[in-house]
Design a protein around this motif. Structure first.
Motif, PDB file in Angstrom:
ATOM      1  N   MET A  29       0.827  -1.220   0.000  1.00 18.23           N
ATOM      2  CA  MET A  29       0.000   0.000   0.000  1.00 18.23           C
ATOM      3  C   MET A  29       0.858   1.265   0.000  1.00 18.23           C
ATOM      4  O   MET A  29       0.458   2.278  -0.543  1.00 18.23           O
ATOM      5  N   HIS A  58      -3.631 -14.750   7.660  1.00 20.76           N
ATOM      6  CA  HIS A  58      -4.776 -14.052   7.062  1.00 20.76           C
ATOM      7  C   HIS A  58      -4.332 -13.244   5.846  1.00 20.76           C
ATOM      8  O   HIS A  58      -4.953 -13.311   4.782  1.00 20.76           O
ATOM      9  N   GLY A  59      -3.276 -12.467   6.019  1.00 21.06           N
ATOM     10  CA  GLY A  59      -2.829 -11.586   4.942  1.00 21.06           C
ATOM     11  C   GLY A  59      -2.293 -12.366   3.755  1.00 21.06           C
ATOM     12  O   GLY A  59      -2.541 -12.009   2.597  1.00 21.06           O
ATOM     13  N   ALA A  99      -5.195 -13.818   1.870  1.00 16.71           N
ATOM     14  CA  ALA A  99      -5.894 -12.777   1.100  1.00 16.71           C
ATOM     15  C   ALA A  99      -5.150 -12.507  -0.211  1.00 16.71           C
ATOM     16  O   ALA A  99      -5.765 -12.332  -1.267  1.00 16.71           O
ATOM     17  N   SER A 105     -10.791  -6.612  -1.693  1.00 19.30           N
ATOM     18  CA  SER A 105     -11.217  -5.681  -0.648  1.00 19.30           C
ATOM     19  C   SER A 105     -12.025  -6.482   0.382  1.00 19.30           C
ATOM     20  O   SER A 105     -12.235  -7.686   0.209  1.00 19.30           O
ATOM     21  N   ALA A 106     -12.451  -5.815   1.428  1.00 21.38           N
ATOM     22  CA  ALA A 106     -13.014  -6.539   2.583  1.00 21.38           C
ATOM     23  C   ALA A 106     -14.151  -7.505   2.228  1.00 21.38           C
ATOM     24  O   ALA A 106     -14.192  -8.617   2.759  1.00 21.38           O
ATOM     25  N   PRO A 107     -15.086  -7.144   1.336  1.00 20.81           N
ATOM     26  CA  PRO A 107     -16.177  -8.102   1.069  1.00 20.81           C
ATOM     27  C   PRO A 107     -15.728  -9.383   0.354  1.00 20.81           C
ATOM     28  O   PRO A 107     -16.442 -10.382   0.399  1.00 20.81           O
ATOM     29  N   VAL A 119     -12.926 -11.160   0.911  1.00 19.45           N
ATOM     30  CA  VAL A 119     -12.097 -12.069   1.710  1.00 19.45           C
ATOM     31  C   VAL A 119     -12.950 -12.655   2.835  1.00 19.45           C
ATOM     32  O   VAL A 119     -13.531 -11.899   3.612  1.00 19.45           O
ATOM     33  N   VAL A 137      -8.825   5.344  -4.936  1.00 15.59           N
ATOM     34  CA  VAL A 137      -9.268   3.954  -4.820  1.00 15.59           C
ATOM     35  C   VAL A 137      -8.872   3.342  -3.482  1.00 15.59           C
ATOM     36  O   VAL A 137      -9.659   2.623  -2.870  1.00 15.59           O
ATOM     37  N   CYS A 138      -7.666   3.627  -2.999  1.00 14.54           N
ATOM     38  CA  CYS A 138      -7.151   2.849  -1.860  1.00 14.54           C
ATOM     39  C   CYS A 138      -7.659   3.337  -0.512  1.00 14.54           C
ATOM     40  O   CYS A 138      -7.708   2.572   0.447  1.00 14.54           O
ATOM     41  N   THR A 177      -3.711   2.130   7.699  1.00 18.33           N
ATOM     42  CA  THR A 177      -4.406   2.227   8.982  1.00 18.33           C
ATOM     43  C   THR A 177      -5.091   3.579   9.234  1.00 18.33           C
ATOM     44  O   THR A 177      -6.249   3.595   9.645  1.00 18.33           O
ATOM     45  N   VAL A 201      -9.010   3.740   9.998  1.00 21.38           N
ATOM     46  CA  VAL A 201      -9.533   4.280  11.251  1.00 21.38           C
ATOM     47  C   VAL A 201     -10.499   5.429  10.962  1.00 21.38           C
ATOM     48  O   VAL A 201     -11.585   5.502  11.562  1.00 21.38           O
ATOM     49  N   ARG A 208     -17.933  -4.944   6.420  1.00 25.78           N
ATOM     50  CA  ARG A 208     -17.115  -5.208   5.224  1.00 25.78           C
ATOM     51  C   ARG A 208     -17.539  -4.310   4.069  1.00 25.78           C
ATOM     52  O   ARG A 208     -16.710  -3.769   3.343  1.00 25.78           O
ATOM     53  N   LEU A 239     -16.239  -0.920   4.520  1.00 20.55           N
ATOM     54  CA  LEU A 239     -14.783  -0.815   4.337  1.00 20.55           C
ATOM     55  C   LEU A 239     -14.360  -1.053   2.890  1.00 20.55           C
ATOM     56  O   LEU A 239     -13.169  -1.020   2.590  1.00 20.55           O
ATOM     57  N   SER A 240     -15.332  -1.286   2.008  1.00 20.86           N
ATOM     58  CA  SER A 240     -14.943  -1.740   0.667  1.00 20.86           C
ATOM     59  C   SER A 240     -14.195  -0.676  -0.131  1.00 20.86           C
ATOM     60  O   SER A 240     -13.585  -0.978  -1.145  1.00 20.86           O
ATOM     61  N   LEU A 281      -8.398  -0.145   0.930  1.00 18.73           N
ATOM     62  CA  LEU A 281      -7.625  -1.356   0.653  1.00 18.73           C
ATOM     63  C   LEU A 281      -6.548  -1.571   1.701  1.00 18.73           C
ATOM     64  O   LEU A 281      -5.885  -0.629   2.126  1.00 18.73           O
ATOM     65  N   CYS A 282      -6.407  -2.831   2.098  1.00 14.80           N
ATOM     66  CA  CYS A 282      -5.334  -3.233   2.995  1.00 14.80           C
ATOM     67  C   CYS A 282      -4.683  -4.449   2.355  1.00 14.80           C
ATOM     68  O   CYS A 282      -5.377  -5.327   1.856  1.00 14.80           O
ATOM     69  N   GLY A 290      -5.724  -9.063   5.486  1.00 15.85           N
ATOM     70  CA  GLY A 290      -6.851  -9.885   5.043  1.00 15.85           C
ATOM     71  C   GLY A 290      -8.171  -9.414   5.641  1.00 15.85           C
ATOM     72  O   GLY A 290      -9.166 -10.122   5.565  1.00 15.85           O
ATOM     73  N   TYR A 291      -8.168  -8.233   6.250  1.00 15.45           N
ATOM     74  CA  TYR A 291      -9.362  -7.527   6.752  1.00 15.45           C
ATOM     75  C   TYR A 291     -10.024  -8.147   7.977  1.00 15.45           C
ATOM     76  O   TYR A 291     -10.776  -7.487   8.685  1.00 15.45           O
ATOM     77  N   GLN A 292      -9.773  -9.425   8.242  1.00 16.67           N
ATOM     78  CA  GLN A 292     -10.504 -10.133   9.290  1.00 16.67           C
ATOM     79  C   GLN A 292     -10.416  -9.408  10.634  1.00 16.67           C
ATOM     80  O   GLN A 292     -11.414  -9.230  11.327  1.00 16.67           O
TER      81      GLN A 292
END
Lengths: 800, 159
Positions: free
Chosen positions: A206, A686-687, A690, A721-723, A725, B45-46, B104, B108, B127, B130-131, B134-135, B139-141
């Motif tokens: 990123m 996790h990462g 993904a 993106s989040a949805p 994974v 985008v990010c 981050t 946040v 989710r 947060l779409s 991007l991270c 893995g967003y979990q």
């Protein structure tokens, strides 16, 4: 004194921090916006760089007109290859590999350009805005030499040569052989095979690549702040190239916003910014914008694999052969070489399996694209994809369950150490244990029942299994990249208690998200006998240890952790010796814990501050020869390194209308040895998964026939993106390795197993339609085309 | 050159010489020294550069500094300090919702916006919210877990 202050020996020996989900030291500053990434540096009156990059895939540079740019507002200098010719020596990514041509690395393109995005001219100005304005005024005349856009066309008769001096577009060729694979394939009860492709990816951290050079006039010295995960290697290479000794060239990787490999090689821009700062005697900054980062940072994978596997009637894999073409891009990267990625594919193809005979041949060919380099997993995401597809094809041909065929072929507990057919040796690791643990956690039998129900209802539901093993924490006996002459086999820890009693531990590793400030401090706290919160970890700074390389190849927990353990023990011995004077006790009777030296079974104790005072300040307490500096350095080399392994299981459903793949369940059972911090380990898994999901379903760098990148933004190059994974289940099979601490490396595994598991799950889902999965990513468009083809085929069959 | 008067994290700034083309992200970072706001893509985008402008989350890389004249801006530095993280920041730490930390600040700030405006009844809601961020590390979990936990605490406090 009450007896409840006395220390119980069993408590002293039990690790308090290693194994615990300790919250990270890094987090408070990063969460509050107080981190310091390279672009956040604020040197005095810095100048700013901008690069004019090649618009041509392959062309001779006829003329560069910079006169107008030189006169533009704010411009301090305009630099071309000619202007800096005397300021550096080219960096050569040398290797002892036979059949390898090392392309030299230059700060700016000289004489010709070889990919769209290659830096040609550098403008230095008082602001980035003004530097970019001036780029518009530069006029470059190119004479096109013909694009090479694909690996197969690079080796075709009459293809233009990207590096004439190499005499060929094949920059590297290797072959691994064991046994008579042709005979074994012929004798096999079942032969399966195919042409598999893993498309080109971007590691895509990123934080874009970023460099800031701070010039120190006082002594003509520079400090390069770099978003690198190999600051030690960069220091040594820049030193050699610019003829600048290490005490006038400091390289620091401050907070780094991810790498995944894309910041793990020396870059032309790193050389150029150092050259510019020295030439102009000013501090200079540069950060890539996303387009620059996508089109000039090292890329990944890009292999085509023709492979066959033979099985006997019992489902035992007897033989495997593969021909691999790696599209390595325009240059060999430093220090890993262009062999790193494609050669690793043939090194790891046999995977965790006892395959009798093997032939793996690889050619790495030059094309008009940025170089491929390390990306999380290196080579193994594709080798695992191919081998795991072949296992499933074999299982289907023989009517054996995918889980069972793997159980029959995996190296078993009593067979370690085991040398696989490509020559890699696996040390004792829980291969079968991971398989069983993953199957149990996923509810494999239940998933199969669910699948049967789903199929009855006409739904495309599939389950995929993938197993892999990898080498991690590699020591000096094995080169991280084939034939590479630099030492990647050791790391140093230097732990010091200063005159205030404060503990500082310096390392050459360079965390870029892994949380090493936390995990290394956990190890030191236990092994030195300190409080976790009292240990400060410094890393990624070339001034702190004499030699280092960085954090890559899943090595830092094993090598950094091993060095931390040994240095902690050495320092603890010194503390005990001083404490024995102060407490008038035998050193053997002293335990060090929580920052105190305690005479066992008594309440006699001194803390680190008192010990430091006795050694450094109070010249009356200790005899002269007992005033040993409270510092210990240890360079740890695990010699061979250690194995890590996992099984991934995915359940997916393909929507027949949209052709989107939904991941319903994803389970990882992995053996990364003794866990230092389970919270961090889970985060790494996790990462990694993904990224594996991205590689399997979405991500693809597409270059057209003219060598132009068509997916150069985050709109076109889609990372998950989040949805997209799912929540993962991670199971740890904790078998201790033979290296110090029993650790294994685990930073890459998620990306290695996930693409194969998802590919197998999609193939399983689509198997009622007779569709195979042989290319990743399986985008909705690809699935749509495969389903259309299957429909046409079935109509054709019905007509016959 | 234009004059920009803004309130950032409760502090009033009057900057007289702002180029009309200057991005809000560059203004915050280079002119005000607030480098907690990160720039990850410069094309919206990010989401790394997300800040709150007059109470709504916004991409500071897609806004010009001059557009914020008279506005109230909150950046990640305005939420809490390393010594005293705010509730959401603390939950990110608790749930390991960050690794390299680059995305981050944007996560946040987006999370703050979501928590203030939406019920966030399910993980799917979080989710979806947060779409646009991007991270590449987590893995967003654990980011989802952190926001879920912050939402639960908010509900507890309200009841």
């Amino acid at each position: 004194m009450s007896s409840d202050r006395r220390v119980n020996p069993s408590e002293v020996l039990r690790p308090r921090n290693v194994g615990a989900p300790v919250k990270r030291t890094e987090d408070a500053r990063l969460l509050a916006g107080n981190g310091e990434y390279t672009a956040d540096r604020k040197p005095d009156r810095p100048l700013h760089l901008a690069f004019l990059r090649s618009s041509q895939p392959h062309a001779r540079i006829v003329r560069i007109g910079t006169a107008a740019a030189q006169e533009a507002p704010g411009v301090v200098a305009v630099l071309t290859a000619e202007d800096i010719a005397d300021d550096f020596k080219p960096v050569i990514p040398f290797s002892r590999m036979p059949n390898y041509y090392a392309t030299p690395i230059l700060p700016l393109a000289s004489k010709k350009v070889r990919y769209v995005g290659e830096a040609v001219v550098a403008v230095v100005a008082t602001s980035r805005y003004l530097a970019e304005d001036a780029l518009e005024l530069i006029d470059v005349e190119y004479q096109p030499l013909g694009a090479i856009s694909r690996g197969e066309t690079a080796i075709a008769e009459g293809a233009p040569l990207l590096h004439e001096e190499a005499g060929s577009n094949i920059l590297i060729a290797r072959e691994f052989k064991k046994g008579d694979v042709a005979a074994d394939l012929k004798a096999a009860a079942v032969r399966v095979g195919g042409r598999f492709e893993m498309t080109r990816k971007a590691p895509l951290a990123m934080e874009p690549r970023s460099y800031a050079v701070e010039y120190e006039k006082r002594r003509d010295a520079i400090t390069l702040y770099t978003s690198s995960n190999i600051p030690g290697i960069v220091r040594d290479a820049v030193s050699e190239s610019l003829g600048l000794p290490g005490h006038r060239l400091r390289v620091v990787a401050p907070d780094v916003g991810g790498s995944f490999g894309s910041k793990g090689s020396l870059y032309p821009e790193e050389l150029l910014i150092c050259i510019a700062a020295r030439k102009l005697r000013r501090s200079v900054k540069w950060t890539a914008d996303r387009l620059e980062d996508m089109s000039s940072s090292s890329q990944a994978f890009a292999e085509i694999v023709d492979a066959q596997m033979g099985f006997d009637a019992n489902g035992i894999a007897t033989s495997l052969q593969a021909d691999v073409i790696g599209d390595v891009g325009a240059f060999s990267i430093y220090p890993w070489t262009c062999g790193l990625e494609p050669v690793q594919v043939v090194s790891f193809l046999p995977g965790p399996y006892k395959i009798g005979s093997y032939r793996g041949a690889v050619r790495g060919v030059a094309t008009c694209k940025p170089p491929t380099g390390p990306y999380r997993g290196v080579g193994r995401p594709i080798s695992t994809f191919v081998t795991e597809r072949l296992m499933d094809l074999g299982a289907a041909a023989l009517g054996i369950d995918p889980l069972e065929i793997r159980r029959r072929n995996l190296v078993r507990a009593e067979e370690f150490p085991y040398r696989i057919a490509s020559g890699i040796i696996w040390d004792k690791t829980g291969f079968i244990e991971c398989l069983d643990a993953a199957a149990e956690a996923a509810g494999y039998d239940r998933l199969r029942k669910e699948q049967a129900e789903a199929r009855k209802a006409g739904r495309l539901f599939g389950v995929g299994v993938a197993c892999y093993a990898e080498l991690t924490g590699i020591g000096s006996r094995i080169a991280v990249a084939p034939g590479m002459p630099i030492n990647t086999g050791s790391e140093t820890a230097k732990i010091t208690i200063d005159s205030t009693g404060a503990i500082t531990a310096a390392f050459g590793v360079a965390s870029h998200g892994q949380g090493l400030e936390t995990t290394l401090a956990q190890i030191i706290a236990d092994d030195l006998g300190a409080r976790f919160e009292d240990v400060r970890v410094i890393q990624g700074d070339s001034d702190e240890v004499p030699m280092s390389t960085g954090t890559y190849a899943s090595r830092s927990a094993v090598l950094g952790g091993g060095a931390a353990k040994h240095a902690s023990r050495l320092l603890q011995e010194k503390i005990k010796r001083v404490a024995s004077h102060l407490l008038e006790a035998n050193a053997d009777d002293i335990e060090v814990t929580e920052g105190n030296a305690v005479v066992l079974g008594t309440d006699r104790t001194v803390n680190f501050k008192q010990i430091a005072k006795a050694v450094y300040s109070d010249m009356k307490t200790l005899p002269v020869d007992a005033r040993e500096e409270l510092s210990a350095t240890y360079t740890y080399d695990p010699i061979n390194g250690t194995t890590a392994a996992a099984t991934h299981i995915a359940a997916v459903e393909v929507d027949p209308a949209t052709c989107f793949v939904r991941i319903l369940k994803f389970v990882v059972a992995e053996d990364c040895g003794r866990l230092i911090n389970p919270m961090i380990v889970d985060g790494q898994v996790h990462g990694g998964v993904a990224q594996g999901i991205g590689a399997a379903l979405f991500e693809e760098l597409i270059y057209d026939e003219d060598g132009q990148l068509l997916t150069a933004s985050l709109v076109d190059y889609m990372i998950p993106s989040a949805p997209e994974v799912p929540s993962l289940d991670v199971v740890h099979v904790e078998s201790e390795s033979a290296v110090a601490g029993g650790f294994r490396g685990m930073g890459e595994g998620g990306t290695i197993g996930a693409p194969a598991a998802i590919a197998n799950a999609i193939a399983d889902a689509l198997s009622p339609l007779g569709i195979d999965v042989s290319i990743l990513p399986m985008t909705p468009e690809r699935i749509f085309r495969l389903m259309e083809q299957a429909r046409l085929n079935s109509i054709g069959k019905a007509d016959e | 050159m234009a004059k920009v008067s803004v309130t950032v994290n409760g502090e009033k700034y009057d900057v007289p010489d702002v180029e009309p083309r200057m991005l809000l992200s560059d203004f915050l970072r280079d002119r005000l020294g607030l480098t907690g706001t990160h720039v990850g893509c410069e094309h919206g985008v990010c989401g790394a550069c997300t800040v709150l402008v007059n109470g709504d989350s916004a991409r500071s890389c897609l806004m010009l500094a001059v557009q914020t004249n008279g506005a109230e801006i909150v950046t990640v530095e305005g939420l809490g300090s390393p010594e005293e993280l705010n509730e959401l920041q603390a939950q990110f730490r608790e749930h390991h919702g960050l690794q390299c930390g680059f995305c981050t600040p944007g996560m946040v700030m987006t999370g703050e916006d979501l928590l203030r405006k939406y019920p966030l009844a399910t993980d799917e809601d979080i989710r979806e919210g947060l779409s646009g961020n991007l991270c590449r590390c987590t893995g967003y979990q654990n980011i989802v877990a952190a926001i879920r936990s912050a939402a639960a605490r908010r509900t507890e406090k309200a009841s």
